[in-house]
Motif scaffolding. Structure first.
Motif: not given
Lengths: 437, 287
Positions: A334-335, A359-360, A364-366, A433-437
């Motif tokens: 993580v940053d 949030p970072q 990855v987790l999902l 969920l990840i790309k929010g499409e």
């Protein structure tokens, strides 16, 4: 660059190319050598002798067809007609399939392909085959006798106690106790309704728009009830079993993710400065992963007994190790800037984690959790076969009886469909969920 | 933009707050549904299980304790047991290795046939993709059980079953890698008249080999586990021996313990080995 340097360079380049040449030859050679070793280690030469090709033929033909047994008791003369010879597939009294006609004391069975069996009184029968003289056989004083010579073709087997005739379309057997005729037909019989249901033999249009067949219930409820409680195909059990398998995968995967997340913080370098704690948790993850689902399954089924919960726990324990490893690696990447930014606004530790770290790592987790859900749907099938739960259990049970191959085929199709549907759902969720499409 | 305008500013603020509130609502609802699914799922699974969760929890330690105490009593025999079961372990590893090898070879061909820009028959790429999807979707146990019925028990059914699944799984990963391969070497080769297999062998494979190898190694780890578990349903190897020892029950727990140790050691050793090799492959260092 001097000439000597160039010479050295050339020599090293030549060596390099030489090495590559050897490697391109050596790699296939090693693979070939290994496969030769395996060829003998796995006893492949003897496999052709051990393989039961007749089993394969039974499997293939039985998967797409079914047989009806017509059995005549030698003593009473009663004729019973049962699909696959099972009690639950027996035709009720008075109900007969249309390829069978009774005329007084004789019963005529049309096997198809111009093969006709005629059951005559006094335990006699005739079988007419195209291109072969009429076969006559009967039971005389408890002995099986027929008009077949001793050197009959090999599809006829006869002795004093038993006569068996296998034709392209069926089989007739006469023994001292009974005459049995097998009639083969393509398809999966009784898939929708068993014979005792009033809806058996009616088309979908007749059921939807035709007259009410059962006075006590409307066609729609009746159709559903009789289909759902079909004793031959056990649709309700099958649906429950698939539900159990998916449930095992779901509970196991997400349970593991929920347990692994807090532990992963303790195994990540940037969140746990204490080396010994980090090391300890990493070894725990390695241990849990190393023990493997098989051993966990055996161990847990001793404590919890057979069922979906045991399978779910086995997946949960194994995947806690995998998730712990993956999550802690994600946490190490993580940053720090985001966390510092949150900290500069005076956030507490919990808030820093909630708004700076989670949030970072969430994508990855999902995505990992969903990937595991996919592969765990497959694992749950096999774990179910071991612990005794879900569609894996039904499959192994149907396999062990070695006769219900149409059910085995049905379960295999359902399993493949289940896995593909789960793949599609998890892929869709990942994108959503990840790309929010 | 007139941020100084108070009406405008409060409008933006309200909009933002409404957005945050809606996001929180959706997030909370998703969480609620998830919690409901998890808890109701647990209740259903618990209800359909032969033994309950809470009663089982107290018996959790019984079996390991039984195994460990028996193994400890007969600890002098453990090395001998391990030696006895070593051939079975070798068979399990061999099943995994051959099926990974065969799966990787088939997967390689399938992936090249289904990658845009590389495919031999570009129109058939969707077909090969579908084939890989189906191969991936078939659980190993299904093929293994059918083949055991036809071929009898032994390593071959497990090998074929795992290789089948591996071809589909590796084929997909391979084709994702080769999609990113540089097409210039391929064009160069085709300009000198190389045929398809030469273009793939000389133009594509050298680029993607490290990634392919690393995926194949990862698959090998998975396949060792798979071949052990398939042995348990009758396909030979250490899993089969474990099943026999387990069904004997008390009295052969020392043998079960020896098998547990062998299996555990193998998995850990191969995991570590493959992770070292994979690290070197992906970071480009020499082996």
């Amino acid at each position: 660059m001097t000439v000597a340097d160039l010479g050295l360079l050339q020599a090293s380049a030549t060596r390099h190319v030489q090495r590559k040449k050897i490697a391109t030859l050596a790699v296939p050679a090693v693979i070939l050598l290994y496969l030769t070793y395996i060829f003998f280690a796995f006893e492949l030469p003897g496999l052709a002798g051990r393989a039961r090709l007749d089993n394969a033929a039974i499997l293939l033909s039985d998967a797409v067809s079914y047989k009806t047994h017509v059995t005549r008791d030698s003593r009473s003369g009663d004729i019973e007609v049962a699909i696959e010879g099972e009690r639950k597939g027996t035709y009720p009294g008075g109900m007969r399939p249309d390829w069978m006609t009774t005329d007084g004391n004789t019963t005529i069975i049309d096997l198809g392909g111009e093969e006709v069996v005629t059951l005559l009184p006094d335990n006699a029968f005739t079988l007419s085959l195209p291109g072969y003289p009429l076969i006559e056989a009967s039971l005389v004083n408890g002995r099986v006798t027929s008009n077949q010579p001793g050197d009959a073709p090999d599809w006829i087997s006869q002795s004093g106690t038993r006569l068996g005739i296998t034709t392209p379309h069926g089989r007739v057997t006469l023994t001292r106790t009974k005459t049995e005729v097998f009639h083969y037909q393509p398809g999966w019989e009784l898939f929708f309704f068993t014979l005792d249901s009033p809806y058996f033999g009616h088309g979908p249009l007749a059921l939807a728009f035709g007259p009410q067949l059962d006075a006590n219930r409307s066609n729609l409820t009746g159709v559903w009830q009789d289909f759902w409680s079909n004793r031959m195909w056990r649709h309700s059990d099958v649906v429950w079993a698939i539900g159990e398998t998916i449930l095992m995968a779901f509970l196991g995967t997400f349970g593991a993710a929920m347990i692994a997340l807090p532990l992963a913080f303790l195994a990540a370098r940037n969140f746990t400065p204490l080396r010994i704690v980090r090391f300890g948790f990493r070894r725990v993850f390695d241990f849990v992963r190393g023990v493997d689902a098989l051993i966990w399954t055996i161990m847990l089924s001793r404590a919890f007994g057979p069922g979906p919960l045991t399978g779910a726990l086995a997946i949960l324990v194994t995947d806690t190790g995998s998730f712990g490893k993956i999550f802690s690696e994600a946490l190490e990447n993580v940053d720090d800037k985001q966390i510092e930014g949150i900290a500069s606004t005076g956030a507490s530790t919990v808030q820093r984690y909630r708004f700076g770290v989670i949030p970072q790592v969430t994508p990855v987790l999902l995505s990992q959790a969903l990937y595991f859900l996919e592969s765990n749907t497959r694992s749950a099938t096999i774990i179910g076969a071991i612990t005794g739960g879900g569609i894996g259990l039904l499959l192994t049970q149907a396999m062990q009886t070695q006769k219900d191959w149409e059910e085995v085929t049905y379960y295999i199709i359902l399993i493949v469909l289940m896995v593909m549907v789960m793949d599609t759902i998890s892929g869709w969720l990942r994108r959503k969920l990840i790309k929010g499409e | 933009m007139t941020f100084a305008d108070p009406d405008r500013r409060s409008g933006i603020q309200d909009g933002y707050l409404a957005l945050v509130a809606r996001r929180r609502l959706y997030g909370g609802l998703t969480l609620l549904i998830f919690v409901l699914l998890m808890s109701s799922g647990f209740v259903i699974a618990d209800g359909r299980n032969a033994g309950g969760f809470w009663s089982g929890l107290s018996q959790l330690g019984d079996f390991p304790a039984g195994v460990i105490s028996e193994a400890w009593q007969k600890r002098t025999q453990l090395p001998a047991h391990m030696l006895t079961y070593f051939p079975a372990l070798l068979e399990t590893i061999n099943i995994a290795a051959v099926s990974t090898l065969l799966g990787a070879l088939f997967g390689l061909v399938l992936s090249l046939l289904s990658t845009r820009g590389l495919a031999l028959w570009p129109r058939l790429t969707p077909l090969f993709r579908r084939i890989m999807d189906i191969m991936r979707a078939v659980p190993e146990i299904v093929i293994a059980l059918v083949l055991i019925f036809v071929m009898g028990g032994g390593p071959v059914p497990a090998m074929i079953a795992i290789a089948f699944h591996t071809s589909g799984a590796l084929g997909k990963l391979f084709s994702e890698v080769s999609e990113n391969a540089d097409l210039k070497p391929v064009e160069g080769l085709s300009s000198v008249g190389a045929n398809w297999s030469q273009r793939m062998l000389l133009g594509v494979l050298p680029q993607v080999a490290p990634n392919y190898l690393s995926y194949a190694l990862l698959r090998f780890e998975i396949n060792i586990r798979a071949s052990a578990i398939l042995g348990f349903v009758g396909a030979g190897g250490i899993g089969y021996e474990l099943k026999n020892a387990m069904s004997w029950g008390q009295g052969k727990f020392d043998e079960a313990a020896a098998i547990f140790l062998l299996l555990f050691g193998t998995i850990v050793v191969f995991d570590q080995l493959s992770s070292i090799v994979r690290n070197r492959l992906t970071k480009g260092a020499a082996l």
